[in-house]
Design a protein around this motif. Structure first.
Motif, mmCIF file in Angstrom:
data_model
loop_
_atom_site.group_PDB
_atom_site.id
_atom_site.type_symbol
_atom_site.label_atom_id
_atom_site.label_comp_id
_atom_site.label_asym_id
_atom_site.label_seq_id
_atom_site.Cartn_x
_atom_site.Cartn_y
_atom_site.Cartn_z
ATOM 1 N N ASP A 38 -2.709 -24.371 -14.571
ATOM 2 C CA ASP A 38 -1.404 -23.750 -14.399
ATOM 3 C C ASP A 38 -0.624 -24.706 -13.515
ATOM 4 O O ASP A 38 -1.002 -24.941 -12.368
ATOM 5 C CB ASP A 38 -1.586 -22.390 -13.716
ATOM 6 C CG ASP A 38 -0.265 -21.682 -13.541
ATOM 7 O OD1 ASP A 38 0.667 -21.993 -14.300
ATOM 8 O OD2 ASP A 38 -0.155 -20.837 -12.647
ATOM 9 N N SER A 40 3.348 -26.491 -12.589
ATOM 10 C CA SER A 40 4.788 -26.537 -12.808
ATOM 11 C C SER A 40 5.264 -27.970 -12.997
ATOM 12 O O SER A 40 6.443 -28.209 -13.234
ATOM 13 C CB SER A 40 5.527 -25.903 -11.638
ATOM 14 O OG SER A 40 5.505 -26.777 -10.546
ATOM 15 N N ASN A 53 -4.776 -20.650 -20.279
ATOM 16 C CA ASN A 53 -3.574 -20.870 -21.081
ATOM 17 C C ASN A 53 -3.800 -20.465 -22.526
ATOM 18 O O ASN A 53 -2.911 -19.900 -23.172
ATOM 19 C CB ASN A 53 -3.156 -22.332 -21.028
ATOM 20 C CG ASN A 53 -2.498 -22.684 -19.708
ATOM 21 O OD1 ASN A 53 -1.768 -21.863 -19.146
ATOM 22 N ND2 ASN A 53 -2.765 -23.875 -19.216
ATOM 23 N N THR A 255 9.144 -24.592 -23.380
ATOM 24 C CA THR A 255 8.270 -24.077 -22.331
ATOM 25 C C THR A 255 8.065 -25.117 -21.230
ATOM 26 O O THR A 255 7.956 -24.789 -20.065
ATOM 27 C CB THR A 255 6.907 -23.694 -22.937
ATOM 28 O OG1 THR A 255 7.147 -22.818 -24.025
ATOM 29 C CG2 THR A 255 6.046 -22.980 -21.919
ATOM 30 N N ARG A 265 6.569 -24.830 -17.427
ATOM 31 C CA ARG A 265 5.169 -24.418 -17.514
ATOM 32 C C ARG A 265 4.404 -25.502 -18.276
ATOM 33 O O ARG A 265 4.196 -25.405 -19.474
ATOM 34 C CB ARG A 265 5.059 -23.062 -18.198
ATOM 35 C CG ARG A 265 5.843 -21.988 -17.458
ATOM 36 C CD ARG A 265 5.489 -20.617 -17.960
ATOM 37 N NE ARG A 265 4.070 -20.357 -17.744
ATOM 38 C CZ ARG A 265 3.388 -19.445 -18.425
ATOM 39 N NH1 ARG A 265 3.983 -18.722 -19.346
ATOM 40 N NH2 ARG A 265 2.110 -19.255 -18.188
ATOM 41 N N TYR A 268 0.830 -24.608 -19.867
ATOM 42 C CA TYR A 268 0.959 -23.712 -21.011
ATOM 43 C C TYR A 268 1.521 -24.464 -22.216
ATOM 44 O O TYR A 268 1.057 -24.320 -23.348
ATOM 45 C CB TYR A 268 1.876 -22.555 -20.615
ATOM 46 C CG TYR A 268 1.839 -21.374 -21.546
ATOM 47 C CD1 TYR A 268 0.639 -20.843 -21.995
ATOM 48 C CD2 TYR A 268 3.029 -20.769 -21.957
ATOM 49 C CE1 TYR A 268 0.612 -19.750 -22.839
ATOM 50 C CE2 TYR A 268 3.005 -19.665 -22.797
ATOM 51 C CZ TYR A 268 1.806 -19.163 -23.238
ATOM 52 O OH TYR A 268 1.783 -18.088 -24.068
ATOM 53 N N ARG B 437 1.426 -12.002 -16.755
ATOM 54 C CA ARG B 437 1.677 -12.921 -15.656
ATOM 55 C C ARG B 437 0.716 -12.725 -14.490
ATOM 56 O O ARG B 437 0.425 -11.603 -14.135
ATOM 57 C CB ARG B 437 3.115 -12.753 -15.154
ATOM 58 C CG ARG B 437 3.873 -14.037 -15.285
ATOM 59 C CD ARG B 437 5.169 -13.816 -16.031
ATOM 60 N NE ARG B 437 4.911 -13.609 -17.440
ATOM 61 C CZ ARG B 437 5.257 -14.469 -18.363
ATOM 62 N NH1 ARG B 437 5.858 -15.564 -18.034
ATOM 63 N NH2 ARG B 437 5.019 -14.232 -19.624
#
Lengths: 298, 437, 283
Positions: A38, A40, A53, A255, A265, A268, B437
């Motif tokens: 995960d 950013s 994911n 995404t 993301r 993902y 989430r």
């Protein structure tokens, strides 16, 4: 190996392999790693979540209902249409009409137009009030039907037609030149035996171009999974793409990098990239296994 | 043979030289440059205006303004630049999008401008910069009691119509929902599609539900429902009532929109509207500017706010404030010049020019109104409270808005689902969204 | 032909075939002419009647798109991006393909397979890792960065295409060169490379067309408007012309983008078609 070749082999291969390894294979391998996090993107903080994911992808309704549905729609329906048209046009052009070369060029031409320009062109064609299609219907007195070509229910199909228009010329050129290389005496002898044209097509011509056909089908699958430009450019980026204009490639891009809405993301998104890769592998294996007759020759 | 060797050598030389050439494209950062990443595209009226401002600013201060027109997607592109140390001094977008991109949980990426608003004198000797603006509007977008964004353009939304057309039909601008329905029925009876909508723009479709809900329940309730993980908020009656209002307008109800609105590709419906082929359009105050090229002769732009509903908690005194302006990244190299530039374009003459050249309302409250937007003025002057566009959902829950709200809301606006189905799908999808989430 | 019926010298099938072909081609021609005609109108003319001919040609539309909306700059950027990419690509792929095709050495098969494997990878797989790789190298928003990416991603196809080409050349050539005392490197540059000219030209043209139209990578790796190549620029331009409701200029932009491709196509159609079928048939 002759030893004297060694310096040459190294110097000739090195630049190519370095670049290919560094900017292609390495990031491709790293993608599998990134898809387990995960992340950013702009922080060092990558949280390992294993197959999290992929589990989220399995539960992501939008992903299945819209994104995957459209991607497979392009592969299957787009593929069937594209190949049918390519074969059909090949058959037509084989009758040797006047201006053959010109028409062949014209049919091929859309596949080298900038896809963003193709998106612009077809949105003019489909436009409800000022578009070519409805304008044509009005001109021939059918103004009362005027369908909304790009309504949410039909948008996907409208875009699919544009895609087929763009791509069919490419497959047409490859298939028609392969068909032209089929020895005429074989066709002739089949004809003398009283075979119909349809039969000749399926039992003489298709087997003769089998390898080319399989290669182009695999190529189509890869191209169809990757398809991005026309869908992303549809509508000009005013808003997030409508459902009918989303597929794996656009969804994974948005995404990661966003469009109007920022998401970042990265893990993902990369998981979707892995899914794309797996789809290509699956198609490759299935197609080569199912159609296997001899070794596919390289 | 020799020629070929030379050819090969040339080829290799070109290849080696090309990257050097390409590398030379990188721009050097100098002390007296203000880097400005803009949301406009080259050629748009605001882009032309900003280029002129940049020229004047340089002539006056010697600071060169290097504008990069990145288009509406500027924010999705800017983060990589900021983290690479290629930090612009000014980033521009509407405040919701700026907040969504820069005021995130994982860190605030822009400088607070609170001091600038309250401690810098205004360009014409006003005690503070804040005196130029409506403080209620600016603080709407404050975050932890700090102000981060500086506006130059004010936008609100409501219905735009052609006064000439309405006069010909003997109609006047409606104030209540019932009057609104009646006006639409009359137009429809006269053979004019009462409402124009480009259905491919989800955020235009979203105007209807967000406004209806704001009139029924007052501001703040769309955001509340979006953030409720249990989805129970959607069961409150106001949400269903707003959905019924939207449905009444849709193809499932009285079908007031122009034929084929669901598939209308922006900007076809607004062009139609400008050509007098439909009645009203629910849109932002940018619409007269966008349709300037198409407008028929005699078209006189009028405006009425989204109608009130009997017993609703909201009224026409609730006005949307959608601001466009600047943010200064934390690591901006030239933040002083950025502030100077902001002060510069806030001058009255420059605010007036913005209004005149771009046909938009300036953020500065005493600036001139563009003639085409005079109709909006009474609504703004009668404002009792302001709220953020789309109730702030776009900045608070961007993914929810794009992936949950848009699809269900589009189906409602197109008349494909009933109001009851709308509520149950919103509830279910919101729960599913948060569970993931 | 067994299909029944004849008119003059043509069978029914041939007439039907011709009619459909003319229809398909006619559609394309008509659409292009319609766009060109519309691009010469004013917006008001266009919106009042989409079929009418332009009254006075509005060349201002073209000027606006080229200068104000900076399509001219996007063209130049595309050239700066695509030409070096194609040259660099050939410069590294041709020697590699030659070695893989004709010089025996250990792991040759394996290497060849690894390189062709890249053709099956959808490059979206590496989009995110590649972005951060370039990010760390400081090559985002840099034409050189995108050139390197273009070259690396085009290597598999190009090597594969040239490999097929080099394989068709007769072995006796090298033997003769060796007898003449010509070293392997010289043999490559002076004998083999010139003989593979058609292959090189085909590879150059196909890659040129592909990279000229490339959109996703340019969108991801170049965020500065001053660097936009054509696809990215056209996309931006489409956005701004919609916001200003200026459709006729969008038609003009379309025309300007398509015409060079069309000219290139007229000049090179034979090479393009030959290269394409060569790639497919060789596989």
């Amino acid at each position: 190996m002759k030893r004297k070749h060694l310096p040459m082999v190294v110097t000739f291969l090195a630049p190519c392999l370095l670049l290919y390894g560094g900017l292609f294979l390495y990031p491709a391998g790293r993608a599998f790693y990134v898809s387990l996090f995960d992340w950013s993107g702009f922080t060092a903080d990558m949280r390992f979540i294993g197959l999290g994911n992929f589990q989220e992808l399995l539960r992501d309704r939008h992903f299945w209902r819209v994104v995957m549905a459209n991607s497979f729609g392009i592969i299957f329906f787009g593929g069937i249409l594209t190949f049918a048209i390519a074969f059909f046009l090949s058959g037509l052009i084989a009758t040797g009409p006047r201006g053959k070369g010109f028409m062949r060029g014209l049919i091929y031409f859309p596949s080298i137009i900038n896809p963003v320009a193709v998106a612009i062109l077809w949105s003019f064609i489909y436009n409800h009030q000022y578009g070519l299609l409805n304008g044509f219907l009005r001109a021939i007195g059918l103004g009362h039907i005027q369908p909304t070509w790009t309504a949410p229910e039909t948008l996907f199909w409208a875009i699919l037609v544009a895609l087929v228009w763009m791509y069919s010329g490419f497959y047409f050129v490859i298939l028609s030149s392969a068909l032209e290389r089929v020895p005429p005496d074989q066709i002739e002898s089949a004809r003398i035996e009283g075979a119909s044209e349809v039969r000749i097509f399926f039992s003489v011509k298709i087997p003769m171009i089998w390898d080319v056909l399989i290669t182009t089908i695999i190529y189509w699958c890869i191209a169809a999974v990757k398809e991005f430009s026309l869908l992303y450019a549809w509508g000009g980026g005013v808003d997030v793409p409508q459902a009918g204009a989303q597929n794996l490639a656009t969804y994974m891009y948005i995404t990661a990098f966003g469009r109007r809405v920022t998401m970042y993301r990265m893990g993902y998104s990369t998981a979707m990239g892995v899914v794309m890769f797996l789809i290509v592998v699956a198609f490759y294996l299935v197609i080569t296994r199912v159609t296997k007759r001899d070794e596919i020759q390289y | 043979m020799k020629k070929r060797t030379i050819l090969a050598a040339c080829l290799i030389a070109t290849v080696l030289a090309a990257p050097l050439f390409a590398g030379g494209q990188r721009e050097k950062v100098q002390e007296d440059v203000l880097e400005y990443a803009s949301m406009w595209n080259p050629g748009e009226p605001q882009a032309v205006y900003m280029e002129e401002m940049a020229r004047k600013f340089e002539a006056e201060t010697g600071i060169r303004v290097d504008i990069s027109f990145a288009g509406r997607d500027v924010l999705t592109k800017i983060r990589s630049r900021i983290l690479m140390g290629d930090v612009p001094d000014i980033v521009e977008q509407d405040f919701s999008e700026l907040a969504g991109a820069f005021l995130r949980n994982d860190g605030i990426l822009v400088q607070p401008l609170t001091d600038f608003f309250y401690q810098t004198p205004g360009p014409e000797g006003q005690p503070t910069m804040m005196d130029l603006f409506d403080e209620n509007v600016i603080t709407l977008y404050a975050h932890n009691n700090e102000i981060y964004f500086f506006p130059y353009e004010f936008i609100t939304s409501g219905f735009f119509y052609d006064k000439t057309l309405f006069a010909e039909q003997g109609l006047s601008a409606p104030r209540t929902w019932d009057e609104f329905i009646q006006v639409n029925r009359d137009l429809k009876a006269a053979g004019i599609p009462p409402l124009a909508l480009d259905g491919n723009i989800s955020f235009y479709n979203a105007y209807y539900y967000y406004w209806a809900l704001t009139r029924v329940m007052g501001p703040g309730h769309l955001a509340r429902a979006a953030g409720d993980r249990t989805g129970k908020t959607w069961d409150e009656p106001g949400y269903l009532e707003a959905a019924r209002m939207v449905y009444q307008l849709s193809a499932g109800g009285e079908n007031f929109f122009q034929p084929g609105y669901a598939g209308s590709n922006y900007p076809a419906a607004q062009a139609d509207w400008a050509l007098n082929r439909s009645g009203s359009i629910l849109c932002g105050t940018w619409i007269p500017s966008e349709t300037r090229e198409q407008t028929v002769d005699g078209f006189e732009v009028g405006f009425y706010p989204f109608p009130e509903v009997p017993g609703g908690a909201g009224s026409v005194g609730d006005v949307e404030a959608y601001l466009i302006g600047f943010a200064v990244p934390v690591e901006a190299k030239n933040p002083e010049a950025a502030r100077e530039f902001m002060r510069f374009i806030s001058r009255k003459e420059h605010a007036n020019q913005l209004a005149r050249d771009t046909i938009n309302i300036a953020a500065r409250t005493d600036a001139a109104y563009p003639r085409l937007l005079e109709g909006v003025r009474p609504t703004l002057e009668g404002a009792q409270r302001f709220h953020v566009s789309y109730d702030g959902v776009m900045q608070l829950y961007p993914e929810w808005f794009a992936n949950v709200f848009y699809p269900v809301d589009n189906a409602l606006v197109f008349g494909n689902i009933t109001p009851e189905e709308f509520i149950s799908r919103m509830k279910a999808d919101t729960i599913a969204f948060w569970r993931n989430r | 032909m067994t299909v029944a019926g004849r008119i003059g010298k043509l069978t029914w099938w041939e007439i039907f075939a011709r009619a459909l072909l003319y229809l398909w081609c006619g559609f394309s021609i008509f659409v292009f002419l319609w766009v060109i005609n519309s691009s010469l109108k004013t917006n008001r003319e266009f919106f009042s009647n989409i079929w009418a001919l332009f009254s006075t040609p509005q060349t201002a539309n073209y000027e606006k798109v080229w200068v104000t909306y900076q399509l001219g700059r996007y063209f130049i950027n595309s050239l700066l991006l695509v030409l070096p990419s194609v040259l660099a690509l050939l410069a590294i792929s041709a020697p590699a393909a030659y070695v893989l095709a004709r010089i025996p050495f250990p792991f040759r098969e394996g290497l060849t397979r690894i390189v062709s494997f890249g053709m099956g990878i959808p490059y979206q797989l590496l989009l995110v890792p590649l972005f951060f790789l370039l990010f760390r190298l400081g090559l985002i928003n840099n034409l050189l960065g995108l050139i390197l990416v273009y070259v690396a991603l085009s290597v598999p196809f190009t090597v594969f295409l040239l490999l097929g080409y080099f394989r068709t050349l007769p072995r006796t050539l090298e033997e003769a060169a060796e007898i003449d005392g010509c070293g392997p490197i010289r043999t490559f540059f002076q004998i083999m490379l010139p003989l593979a000219r058609n292959g090189l030209v085909a590879a150059a043209v196909l890659n040129f067309v592909g990279l000229w139209n490339e959109f996703l990578l340019a969108l991801t790796f170049l965020n500065r408007q001053s660097l936009y190549p054509l696809s990215r620029g056209l996309y931006a331009l489409q956005g701004s012309l919609q916001y200003t409701g200026d459709w006729v200029s969008l038609f003009a932009a379309f025309t300007l983008v398509v015409i060079p491709t069309f000219l290139l196509f007229i000049l090179l159609s034979r090479t393009i078609v030959a290269g394409m079928t060569m790639g497919a048939v060789k596989e």
